[in-house]
Motif scaffolding. Sequence first.
Motif, PDB file in Angstrom:
ATOM      1  N   LEU A   1       0.828  -1.221   0.000  1.00 58.31           N
ATOM      2  CA  LEU A   1       0.000   0.000   0.000  1.00 58.31           C
ATOM      3  C   LEU A   1       0.853   1.258   0.000  1.00 58.31           C
ATOM      4  O   LEU A   1       0.596   2.214  -0.726  1.00 58.31           O
ATOM      5  CB  LEU A   1      -0.900   0.011   1.237  1.00 58.31           C
ATOM      6  N   MET A   2       1.918   1.231   0.825  1.00 54.89           N
ATOM      7  CA  MET A   2       2.684   2.473   0.980  1.00 54.89           C
ATOM      8  C   MET A   2       3.611   2.723  -0.209  1.00 54.89           C
ATOM      9  O   MET A   2       4.301   3.719  -0.261  1.00 54.89           O
ATOM     10  CB  MET A   2       3.511   2.435   2.276  1.00 54.89           C
ATOM     11  N   ASN A   3       3.652   1.770  -1.161  1.00 59.02           N
ATOM     12  CA  ASN A   3       4.459   2.013  -2.363  1.00 59.02           C
ATOM     13  C   ASN A   3       3.588   2.096  -3.604  1.00 59.02           C
ATOM     14  O   ASN A   3       4.080   1.990  -4.721  1.00 59.02           O
ATOM     15  CB  ASN A   3       5.486   0.873  -2.524  1.00 59.02           C
TER      16      ASN A   3
ATOM     17  N   THR B   1       4.999   8.132  -1.563  1.00 51.44           N
ATOM     18  CA  THR B   1       5.296   6.700  -1.334  1.00 51.44           C
ATOM     19  C   THR B   1       6.461   6.584  -0.349  1.00 51.44           C
ATOM     20  O   THR B   1       7.121   7.576  -0.055  1.00 51.44           O
ATOM     21  CB  THR B   1       5.719   6.031  -2.657  1.00 51.44           C
ATOM     22  N   ASN B   2       6.681   5.355   0.089  1.00 53.06           N
ATOM     23  CA  ASN B   2       7.730   5.133   1.087  1.00 53.06           C
ATOM     24  C   ASN B   2       9.106   5.487   0.543  1.00 53.06           C
ATOM     25  O   ASN B   2       9.421   5.211  -0.610  1.00 53.06           O
ATOM     26  CB  ASN B   2       7.759   3.634   1.456  1.00 53.06           C
ATOM     27  N   GLY B   3       9.932   6.018   1.417  1.00 48.68           N
ATOM     28  CA  GLY B   3      11.337   6.229   1.048  1.00 48.68           C
ATOM     29  C   GLY B   3      12.087   4.922   1.245  1.00 48.68           C
ATOM     30  O   GLY B   3      11.522   3.907   1.640  1.00 48.68           O
TER      31      GLY B   3
ATOM     32  N   ALA C   1       8.090  -2.487  -8.140  1.00 54.61           N
ATOM     33  CA  ALA C   1       8.438  -1.064  -8.128  1.00 54.61           C
ATOM     34  C   ALA C   1       9.217  -0.707  -6.873  1.00 54.61           C
ATOM     35  O   ALA C   1       9.806   0.344  -6.778  1.00 54.61           O
ATOM     36  CB  ALA C   1       7.152  -0.235  -8.174  1.00 54.61           C
ATOM     37  N   ILE C   2       9.269  -1.596  -5.884  1.00 54.38           N
ATOM     38  CA  ILE C   2       9.894  -1.200  -4.605  1.00 54.38           C
ATOM     39  C   ILE C   2      11.380  -1.554  -4.664  1.00 54.38           C
ATOM     40  O   ILE C   2      11.743  -2.703  -4.897  1.00 54.38           O
ATOM     41  CB  ILE C   2       9.234  -1.950  -3.421  1.00 54.38           C
ATOM     42  N   PRO C   3      12.232  -0.542  -4.541  1.00 56.28           N
ATOM     43  CA  PRO C   3      13.686  -0.780  -4.720  1.00 56.28           C
ATOM     44  C   PRO C   3      14.216  -2.014  -3.990  1.00 56.28           C
ATOM     45  O   PRO C   3      14.722  -2.923  -4.611  1.00 56.28           O
ATOM     46  CB  PRO C   3      14.314   0.511  -4.215  1.00 56.28           C
ATOM     47  N   PRO C   4      14.033  -2.090  -2.652  1.00 51.96           N
ATOM     48  CA  PRO C   4      14.690  -3.244  -1.988  1.00 51.96           C
ATOM     49  C   PRO C   4      14.175  -4.580  -2.505  1.00 51.96           C
ATOM     50  O   PRO C   4      14.913  -5.536  -2.620  1.00 51.96           O
ATOM     51  CB  PRO C   4      14.338  -3.065  -0.510  1.00 51.96           C
ATOM     52  N   LEU C   5      12.893  -4.608  -2.875  1.00 52.40           N
ATOM     53  CA  LEU C   5      12.349  -5.916  -3.273  1.00 52.40           C
ATOM     54  C   LEU C   5      12.807  -6.263  -4.682  1.00 52.40           C
ATOM     55  O   LEU C   5      13.111  -7.398  -4.989  1.00 52.40           O
ATOM     56  CB  LEU C   5      10.823  -5.887  -3.210  1.00 52.40           C
ATOM     57  N   ARG C   6      12.882  -5.205  -5.539  1.00 53.44           N
ATOM     58  CA  ARG C   6      13.325  -5.551  -6.913  1.00 53.44           C
ATOM     59  C   ARG C   6      14.739  -6.124  -6.817  1.00 53.44           C
ATOM     60  O   ARG C   6      15.078  -7.095  -7.468  1.00 53.44           O
ATOM     61  CB  ARG C   6      13.330  -4.292  -7.795  1.00 53.44           C
TER      62      ARG C   6
END
Lengths: 406, 146, 106, 119
Positions: free
Chosen positions: A363-365, A374-376, C61-66
Amino acid sequence: MKQKILQLTLGVVTSIGGFLEVGSIATSAQAGASFAYQLIWPVVLGTIVLIFLVEMSGRLAAASKLTVSGAMRDRFGFDYFVVPLVTLSVVIYLVLAAEVGGAAFALQLVTGISYRWWAVPVALLVWLILWAGPFSAVERWVPLVGLVTVVFLVGALELNLDWGALAHGLIPTMPSHDGLHYWFLVVNILGATIAPYLMYFYSSGAVEGKWDESYIGINRVIATIGMSFGALLAVAVLVVCARVFEPAGMRMEGYDQIALMLTGALGSWGFYLFAASLFVGCLGACLEIALAVAYMTAQGLGWRWGQDEEPRKVPRFVLVYTVLLALAPWLIVLGVSPLQVTSMSMALTAATLPVAIIPFIVLMNDPVYVGKHTNGWIGNCVVLFTIVMACILAVVTIPLQLLGGG
Amino acid sequence: MRRGRHRGVGRGGMAAVLAALVAAGCSRSPREQARMELLSVRSWAASAQMVGERWMERAVPDRYAKRALASFVKKIESERSKASAADLPARAKAHIVAAFDSTARATDSLLRVVERGDRAAAAHITARLAARARDAHSMSERLRAK
Amino acid sequence: MPDAGIAVENLLSRKVRDPSGRSAGRIEEIRVTPSSDALLVYQYDLGPAALLERLAVRLRAIPPLRMLGVGSGHRGRCVSWEKMDLSDPRHPRITCMREELRPIGE
Amino acid sequence: MHLVRDLLDKQLIDVNWQKMGRVDGLLMEARPGTQPHIATICVGGTVLTRRLPGFVGRWSTAVLRRFGPRHGAPFRIPWSRVLSVDAMIRVDVDSDSSDAMASSRWVRDRIIDRIPGAS
């Protein structure tokens, strides 16, 4: 701008009042009595995680005008949403029972009448406040009264503290003795500190308070200051018990022992202020918990909701917290020890954290919901760390609960 | 479940480490179990002693002191029966059961004194309780040292 | 419930098989174009699993997860409406082989 | 437009901006040979419980059918009544008089109004 300042102070005060409840008092007292300063680190760790989760709940509400459970149903559909709805309702019900037990025990301390008789009146009082009082009243006067819990800070400062040992407690160290009980308390402290109901309550309050994107800065301040001050109180409880009970080898088996913690430093004031803080802390938590479950259910199923609405306008929302409060006191009335209910509910909270926290990372991304807020990088790492930690807790909690014992 | 598999590996490893730790913690030798029982005696004796002292200083109301001491007696007796059933070294078990009994008796007499409101007599009993706590503590230290 | 009516929410995450019985993936999304008084279905998106996709689609889209390679599995496939046979809603089938399906142009 | 992403499970609001449940289900007409189309939004407890897997789903649907205020009959909104689709779905329905809020009215009349001070 003045209105924002009011919201700011209100928010900080709410989180102080809402933070110190039966879970944090009991687990901090047990930790201090059994392991002196060695268990300060889980309180700090839990608080850091809580600050991020509460800040995210507020940011989600401010950016998307949706609450946590509303966005979860929206984004993941009913098939996923029913899992947190059911598991968290059961776990949060147990936490509510523990809070009712705590408030009832406080009344026993003052009146001498057994806590088992006080459980139903406490649940009724909580219901009356919700039924009659508008949300703003609940949010305004409960935490103001909650400030009496500051007495623990006074108690802690009365005893000249060994700051060196205190700082050493911030670093996670392996237990020298009784490892099982040590890890049992770590899990309980994390369960008590990272309370999922705070997220549902906080985000619903933000939506009901019509927060918009201009509140995101204030939200960060409220989450940080409020929760940190709350953690300070929990550490104060731990420190006082470390100084008063640990040298005498007293281990906390019930609230009647914990009630002695301030009587040395503050005499009979210490006794009655402890009873008042326990009562007010638990009452505030009961209000927040009952509302949190009602919010979660109503928002997830699309019903009308709102504590400021007249009961007739939001009937099903009101029905949820009415049924919950009607069921809450019976564990205590049956004579189950309040401390055991507290330990069980905190352990189960820790075990079900993944269900409550995993949706956050998505959700936060998701720009659809939080737009550009969005989350940092840090926020994501904290939530990721929390999910991994929560999964470990989920696996370890049940065996620890059976072996570690209260 | 692709995401689950990815996370499962990390979780499985960590869980194994902690499960081992938990297992290590629960295999208590009889000597360790005896030491735990003595610590429990010390805890109850110290708790009753503290209630007595606070009552004498009028820091706690009579109602609270009576109810607390009554519940301590019940808990001490239940721990005593658990200890006598546990498999402990014979000599240590005798000591432990005797310690539980004398603590229960002292707590019970403190309760009756509080009911009478006789603060002078309470001083002697809290001293007896303090002695019980010290004995239990020293015995447990000896067990740890051996 | 009228006879030809199918509940979309129960169609989701159903495994779709091609004529040779091989699985072409699960129904994750249904694309429609609004018309006067209804939504006309023009395409079905198939992927690993509806629930997982809804969780994972943004994880890339989430840096750490990618970085950890989450959500980078094989892309889904899309089926135009005429190739989907929903006579038995519990076992949807496609009329062409799964290789002929185009990948989803996200 | 995507059905799942943009429509399913979204909050429904009525003509005077009051909440009236969520898009619990969508009904697809799929006659062989004709292009399938979605003509109806379904709202209601049984629509949700049927989405639950296995025994839980069947059991809860049966319970709602027997005890539910309208015996679990879902409330149907024709697609033509949909006014706007964005964060929430607004429909041209006056929820207070419609069956969508039947269970809400049932709770209000049977329980809430019986408690003094319901104002």
